[in-house]
Design a protein around this motif. Structure first.
Motif, PDB file in Angstrom:
ATOM      1  N   LEU A 106       0.841  -1.214   0.000  1.00  0.00           N
ATOM      2  CA  LEU A 106       0.000   0.000   0.000  1.00  0.00           C
ATOM      3  C   LEU A 106       0.870   1.257   0.000  1.00  0.00           C
ATOM      4  CD1 LEU A 106      -2.826  -1.051   2.492  1.00  0.00           C
ATOM      5  CD2 LEU A 106      -2.937  -0.995  -0.018  1.00  0.00           C
ATOM      6  N   GLU A 107       1.984   1.215   0.710  1.00  0.00           N
ATOM      7  CA  GLU A 107       2.903   2.356   0.724  1.00  0.00           C
ATOM      8  C   GLU A 107       3.515   2.580  -0.658  1.00  0.00           C
ATOM      9  OE1 GLU A 107       5.749   1.932   3.922  1.00  0.00           O
ATOM     10  OE2 GLU A 107       4.131   1.731   5.402  1.00  0.00           O
ATOM     11  N   VAL A 108       3.853   1.495  -1.345  1.00  0.00           N
ATOM     12  CA  VAL A 108       4.390   1.608  -2.710  1.00  0.00           C
ATOM     13  C   VAL A 108       3.324   2.205  -3.629  1.00  0.00           C
ATOM     14  CG1 VAL A 108       5.186   0.302  -4.742  1.00  0.00           C
ATOM     15  CG2 VAL A 108       6.116  -0.218  -2.471  1.00  0.00           C
ATOM     16  N   GLN A 109       2.085   1.723  -3.519  1.00  0.00           N
ATOM     17  CA  GLN A 109       1.005   2.269  -4.343  1.00  0.00           C
ATOM     18  C   GLN A 109       0.846   3.766  -4.103  1.00  0.00           C
ATOM     19  OE1 GLN A 109      -2.287  -0.327  -3.156  1.00  0.00           O
ATOM     20  NE2 GLN A 109      -2.312  -1.192  -5.217  1.00  0.00           N
ATOM     21  N   GLU A 110       0.896   4.159  -2.843  1.00  0.00           N
ATOM     22  CA  GLU A 110       0.755   5.567  -2.473  1.00  0.00           C
ATOM     23  C   GLU A 110       1.886   6.405  -3.080  1.00  0.00           C
ATOM     24  OE1 GLU A 110      -0.954   8.831  -0.592  1.00  0.00           O
ATOM     25  OE2 GLU A 110      -1.772   6.797  -0.539  1.00  0.00           O
ATOM     26  N   LYS A 111       3.088   5.909  -2.996  1.00  0.00           N
ATOM     27  CA  LYS A 111       4.260   6.659  -3.460  1.00  0.00           C
ATOM     28  C   LYS A 111       4.386   6.705  -4.983  1.00  0.00           C
ATOM     29  CE  LYS A 111       9.241   7.073  -2.779  1.00  0.00           C
ATOM     30  NZ  LYS A 111      10.409   6.579  -2.076  1.00  0.00           N
ATOM     31  N   TYR A 112       4.060   5.583  -5.658  1.00  0.00           N
ATOM     32  CA  TYR A 112       4.307   5.480  -7.099  1.00  0.00           C
ATOM     33  C   TYR A 112       3.031   5.503  -7.950  1.00  0.00           C
ATOM     34  CZ  TYR A 112       9.047   4.293  -5.717  1.00  0.00           C
ATOM     35  OH  TYR A 112      10.309   4.324  -5.170  1.00  0.00           O
ATOM     36  N   PHE A 115       1.568  -0.333  -7.773  1.00  0.00           N
ATOM     37  CA  PHE A 115       2.683  -1.267  -7.637  1.00  0.00           C
ATOM     38  C   PHE A 115       3.177  -1.645  -9.029  1.00  0.00           C
ATOM     39  CE2 PHE A 115       4.722  -5.384  -6.895  1.00  0.00           C
ATOM     40  CZ  PHE A 115       5.541  -5.074  -5.816  1.00  0.00           C
ATOM     41  N   ASP A 116       2.246  -1.740  -9.969  1.00  0.00           N
ATOM     42  CA  ASP A 116       2.585  -2.061 -11.355  1.00  0.00           C
ATOM     43  C   ASP A 116       3.631  -1.090 -11.902  1.00  0.00           C
ATOM     44  OD1 ASP A 116       2.062  -3.262 -14.073  1.00  0.00           O
ATOM     45  OD2 ASP A 116       1.254  -1.262 -14.446  1.00  0.00           O
ATOM     46  N   LYS A 117       3.388   0.198 -11.749  1.00  0.00           N
ATOM     47  CA  LYS A 117       4.347   1.209 -12.241  1.00  0.00           C
ATOM     48  C   LYS A 117       5.714   1.027 -11.593  1.00  0.00           C
ATOM     49  CE  LYS A 117       1.489   5.172 -13.166  1.00  0.00           C
ATOM     50  NZ  LYS A 117       1.004   6.393 -12.562  1.00  0.00           N
ATOM     51  N   PHE A 118       5.693   0.797 -10.292  1.00  0.00           N
ATOM     52  CA  PHE A 118       6.943   0.633  -9.551  1.00  0.00           C
ATOM     53  C   PHE A 118       7.706  -0.607 -10.020  1.00  0.00           C
ATOM     54  CE2 PHE A 118       8.832  -1.826  -6.052  1.00  0.00           C
ATOM     55  CZ  PHE A 118       9.937  -1.031  -5.781  1.00  0.00           C
ATOM     56  N   ILE A 119       7.076  -1.763 -10.005  1.00  0.00           N
ATOM     57  CA  ILE A 119       7.788  -3.019 -10.252  1.00  0.00           C
ATOM     58  C   ILE A 119       8.227  -3.153 -11.708  1.00  0.00           C
ATOM     59  CG2 ILE A 119       5.836  -4.608 -10.715  1.00  0.00           C
ATOM     60  CD1 ILE A 119       8.742  -5.325  -8.278  1.00  0.00           C
ATOM     61  N   TRP A 120       7.377  -2.717 -12.636  1.00  0.00           N
ATOM     62  CA  TRP A 120       7.713  -2.846 -14.051  1.00  0.00           C
ATOM     63  C   TRP A 120       8.783  -1.841 -14.485  1.00  0.00           C
ATOM     64  CZ3 TRP A 120       6.663  -6.274 -17.943  1.00  0.00           C
ATOM     65  CH2 TRP A 120       5.812  -7.335 -17.598  1.00  0.00           C
TER      66      TRP A 120
END
Length: 190
Positions: A106-112, A115-120
């Motif tokens: 959830l923190e990654v989703q909030e920041k980026y 999660f898809d954008k972050f991990i890919w």
């Protein structure tokens, strides 16, 4: 009728064949599905993947469809319920890690934004298509999985060692590790 040529790990077990043909190596961009695969790959640690696949539906039911918002709010009562659920892998460290990972997710989703954008971003939003002729050539880790693992650990994720992360990358299509004579490798997967 010509039999489809598959990666040897799919064998002749229907659940493996279905997973191989329809999921493994196919790009996933849905955050809930990415969360599911991250949790399932962590659950697999030390076990065979077929164990996880056979319990997948029970996992989905027990973990509220892998909704990270819900999993992040699990308290001790829910954790005890999960540890008593014979349909899933009942390992306290792994169950606790799922809750911890939901919070970090959830923190990654909030920041980026997702999660898809972050991990890919680690693969420039394009699947890495490898050219392995034999299963033995496929590595267990890569420099990218090493980096993702390191970064996720810094963010508080658990059960995200490089081997688990590389399996996650394979499962979600960030890398296409189907061998070159496999029918899925021949398809243009985007």
């Amino acid at each position: 009728m010509c039999e489809k040529k598959r990666c040897s790990w799919a064998g002749d077990i229907p659940i493996y064949i279905d997973y191989h043909d329809n999921e493994w190596g196919r790009p996933v961009h849905d955050d809930n599905k990415l969360f599911e695969m991250l949790i399932l790959e962590g659950m697999q640690a030390g076990l065979n993947w077929i164990t996880v696949l056979k319990k997948r539906e029970a996992f989905r039911e027990a973990f509220d469809g892998f909704d990270p918002d819900k999993v992040a709010r699990y308290g001790e009562e829910k954790i005890q319920e999960l540890l008593a659920n014979e349909g899933i892998i009942r390992n306290r460290l792994k169950v606790n890690a799922a809750v911890t990972n939901a919070k970090a997710f959830l923190e990654v989703q909030e920041k980026y934004g997702s999660f898809d954008k972050f991990i890919w971003s680690y693969v420039d939003y394009t699947p890495v298509k490898n050219h392995w002729k034999k299963m033995e050539e496929i590595p267990a880790t890569t420099p990218i999985s090493d980096q993702i693992s390191k970064d996720l650990k810094k963010m508080g994720f658990k059960f995200v060692g490089s081997t688990i992360i590389y399996a996650f990358m394979q499962a979600t299509g960030m890398v296409n590790d189907h061998v070159t004579d496999c029918f899925v490798y021949q398809e243009e997967i985007e």
